[in-house]
Write a protein that holds these residues in place. Structure first.
Motif, PDB file in Angstrom:
ATOM      1  N   GLN A 382       0.824  -1.203   0.000  1.00 50.88           N
ATOM      2  CA  GLN A 382       0.000   0.000   0.000  1.00 50.88           C
ATOM      3  C   GLN A 382       0.860   1.254   0.000  1.00 50.88           C
ATOM      4  O   GLN A 382       0.573   2.234  -0.714  1.00 50.88           O
ATOM      5  CB  GLN A 382      -0.928  -0.009   1.222  1.00 50.88           C
ATOM      6  N   ALA A 383       1.932   1.260   0.799  1.00 56.63           N
ATOM      7  CA  ALA A 383       2.835   2.412   0.817  1.00 56.63           C
ATOM      8  C   ALA A 383       3.502   2.607  -0.534  1.00 56.63           C
ATOM      9  O   ALA A 383       3.700   3.742  -0.992  1.00 56.63           O
ATOM     10  CB  ALA A 383       3.889   2.229   1.911  1.00 56.63           C
ATOM     11  N   CYS A 384       3.848   1.511  -1.194  1.00 57.30           N
ATOM     12  CA  CYS A 384       4.472   1.607  -2.527  1.00 57.30           C
ATOM     13  C   CYS A 384       3.517   2.224  -3.538  1.00 57.30           C
ATOM     14  O   CYS A 384       3.904   3.106  -4.315  1.00 57.30           O
ATOM     15  CB  CYS A 384       4.917   0.213  -2.974  1.00 57.30           C
ATOM     16  N   ASP A 385       2.263   1.780  -3.539  1.00 55.91           N
ATOM     17  CA  ASP A 385       1.277   2.329  -4.490  1.00 55.91           C
ATOM     18  C   ASP A 385       1.031   3.818  -4.229  1.00 55.91           C
ATOM     19  O   ASP A 385       0.963   4.616  -5.172  1.00 55.91           O
ATOM     20  CB  ASP A 385      -0.026   1.551  -4.383  1.00 55.91           C
ATOM     21  N   LEU A 386       0.886   4.200  -2.964  1.00 55.89           N
ATOM     22  CA  LEU A 386       0.655   5.606  -2.645  1.00 55.89           C
ATOM     23  C   LEU A 386       1.867   6.463  -3.003  1.00 55.89           C
ATOM     24  O   LEU A 386       1.723   7.579  -3.528  1.00 55.89           O
ATOM     25  CB  LEU A 386       0.329   5.756  -1.161  1.00 55.89           C
ATOM     26  N   ALA A 387       3.064   5.964  -2.721  1.00 54.37           N
ATOM     27  CA  ALA A 387       4.268   6.734  -3.013  1.00 54.37           C
ATOM     28  C   ALA A 387       4.429   6.940  -4.517  1.00 54.37           C
ATOM     29  O   ALA A 387       4.783   8.044  -4.972  1.00 54.37           O
ATOM     30  CB  ALA A 387       5.491   6.035  -2.435  1.00 54.37           C
ATOM     31  N   ARG A 388       4.179   5.913  -5.289  1.00 52.85           N
ATOM     32  CA  ARG A 388       4.307   6.057  -6.743  1.00 52.85           C
ATOM     33  C   ARG A 388       3.231   6.987  -7.311  1.00 52.85           C
ATOM     34  O   ARG A 388       3.491   7.746  -8.256  1.00 52.85           O
ATOM     35  CB  ARG A 388       4.221   4.687  -7.392  1.00 52.85           C
TER      36      ARG A 388
END
Length: 475
Positions: A382-388
């Motif tokens: 989830q953090a990866c998707d939000l960061a991207r």
């Protein structure tokens, strides 16, 4: 003789008119013709000509005091450091601020005292330097120098209230680089909180690929006598010995040249836990990817295997180290001091860099390892998707989509990402402007680096007035 006396008389004046000089020469029948252009040679009470003073000032601007004096000595110019520094005068600050004003802080002494530098972002030059970083000082400067329409700053919001009072029509712009830096810190904190999930997933993958060999009777495991483990033992003994004598944490930190947090950790943690932590901090070597195979072969052969044979086997599998490293590992296995095989978990900084970088810049191996990290923990995914998604807003300047991203982050974001989301909401207008307008604090950061260079050259030997003069004087 009369000609020399006449010239000396004229040199006492600030500006010599060439027409007057030609008349004097014509009166003495020398027949010399000079162009009728005003020529500045010297001024009253000067120790050198105007031209030489300009050269000395240029040298002082570039080098400062002592370095400039050394250069003047090599050039056979009579000028000491005090005289050179007296030539440095800060230029006058314009009455009106530029349309795009950049503001940032710099440290006189990091963690103690700070100043403020103001930059014309469009022209890329320094306007002024303030002796502190208080919002009142900056607001007073804005009141004395009106005209700023856009103010570029970093993520610090200390100036916001005073800026709105002193320049209510000015638009604040948050710097995009600092936004990505704060986002990167939130992603790394998320990975740090779930590092156990990453390690567990990697260990399960390792167990699937390499079957557990039959148990073998080995000597009891002992900690290897490495440099970091011995240093941990000595540090623990020194700290507890001083604590028994009644020393405070600050005194121990000053005596042993340690941070107070380190002293407190050694005081409150058992020695066994500290030694285990020190063992786990040992860096991975070239043999680390092959230790699982070596341990399995050693157990299968009941320890009756030569180091040369194992060296040849792992060299066929890609090992590029020396034979001596393999022999040392086998000796540690026989002595029972070998470390357990650790799961091949990428560092938190590597994972963060894979997430923050554009996808087309990742190699196939990096994409595969990032996929394994995403499979290991849903919060990291989830953090990866939000960061991207946020990095896409920054790179393509889609500030109008920021409220939608904030609403999505509020629903199902990990805790560090939620903190970043709340920070954005409190500074929404400036962040939206930073994601929509082409202005940023890049020019300001470059000038801050120059200020740091000047400060380090003059550290402890100059007042703020002299430092300000060098900052404002353009080379």
């Amino acid at each position: 003789m009369s000609l020399c006396v006449g010239l000396l008389t004229l040199f006492r004046e600030t500006v010599i008119s060439t027409s007057r000089l030609s008349k004097e020469l014509a009166a003495d029948s020398y027949g010399v013709y000079i162009l009728h252009v005003p020529l500045v040679v010297t001024a009253r009470h000067r120790r050198s000509s105007v031209g030489l003073t300009g050269w000395l000032r240029s040298i002082a601007v570039e080098l400062g005091g002592r370095p400039a004096a050394r250069l003047c000595h090599r050039l056979r110019l009579a000028a000491g450091r005090t005289r050179l520094l007296q030539l440095l005068k800060a230029p006058a600050v314009p009455d009106r601020a530029p349309r795009v004003l950049g503001v940032d802080e710099f440290a006189f002494r990091k963690g103690c005292t700070y100043g403020t530098v103001l930059v014309d972002v469009e022209a890329g030059r320094v306007l002024d330097a303030l002796p502190d970083r208080t919002s009142e000082t900056f607001a007073a400067w804005l009141a004395e120098h009106p005209g700023a329409e856009i103010i570029c700053r970093d993520r610090a919001t200390a100036y916001t209230k005073e800026v709105q009072e002193a320049a209510p029509d000015a638009l604040e712009v948050a710097d995009r680089w600092h936004l990505l830096q704060n986002l990167s810190a939130a992603v790394e904190k998320t990975c740090h909180q779930h590092r156990n999930c990453l390690r567990k997933h990697s260990e399960e993958e390792t167990e699937t690929q390499v079957p557990e060999p039959a148990p073998m009777q080995l000597p009891p495991a002992e900690l290897p006598r490495t440099q970091i483990i011995e240093r941990t033992r000595h540090r623990y003994e020194d700290i507890h010995r001083l604590r028994e004598k009644g020393w405070t944490i600050s005194a121990i930190a000053h005596r042993l040249d340690l941070d107070r947090k380190t002293v407190r950790r050694f005081r409150d943690t058992d020695l066994d836990q500290l030694l285990i932590s020190a063992r786990d901090r040992r860096p991975n070597g070239v043999l680390e990817p092959f230790k699982a195979y070596l341990n399995a072969r050693f157990t299968e052969a009941q320890g009756q295997v030569s180091g040369t044979r194992l060296f040849l086997e792992i060299r066929e599998r890609g090992y590029r180290g020396s034979r001596q490293v393999v022999r040392k590992h086998l000796a540690a296995l026989r002595a029972g001091t070998a470390e357990p095989v650790r799961a091949d978990v990428p560092s938190l900084r590597k994972i963060t860099s894979w997430i923050m970088r554009p996808r087309d810049t990742l190699t196939e191996n990096q994409e595969e390892r990032l996929l394994q990290v995403r499979l290991a923990c849903p919060d990291v995914t989830q953090a990866c998707d939000l960061a991207r998604a946020f990095a896409d807003l920054v790179r393509h300047q889609r500030g109008h989509l920021l409220p939608q991203w904030i609403r999505q982050a509020e629903q199902d974001a990990p805790k560090p990402m939620s903190g970043f989301d709340g920070f954005l909401r409190r500074d929404l207008d400036a962040v939206t402007a930073g994601l929509s307008l082409p202005w940023s604090s890049g020019a300001v950061e470059g000038r801050v680096n120059r200020v740091k260079t000047l400060k380090r050259v003059m550290y402890g030997r100059a007042s703020f007035e002299l430092l300000r003069a060098r900052i404002l004087t353009q080379p």
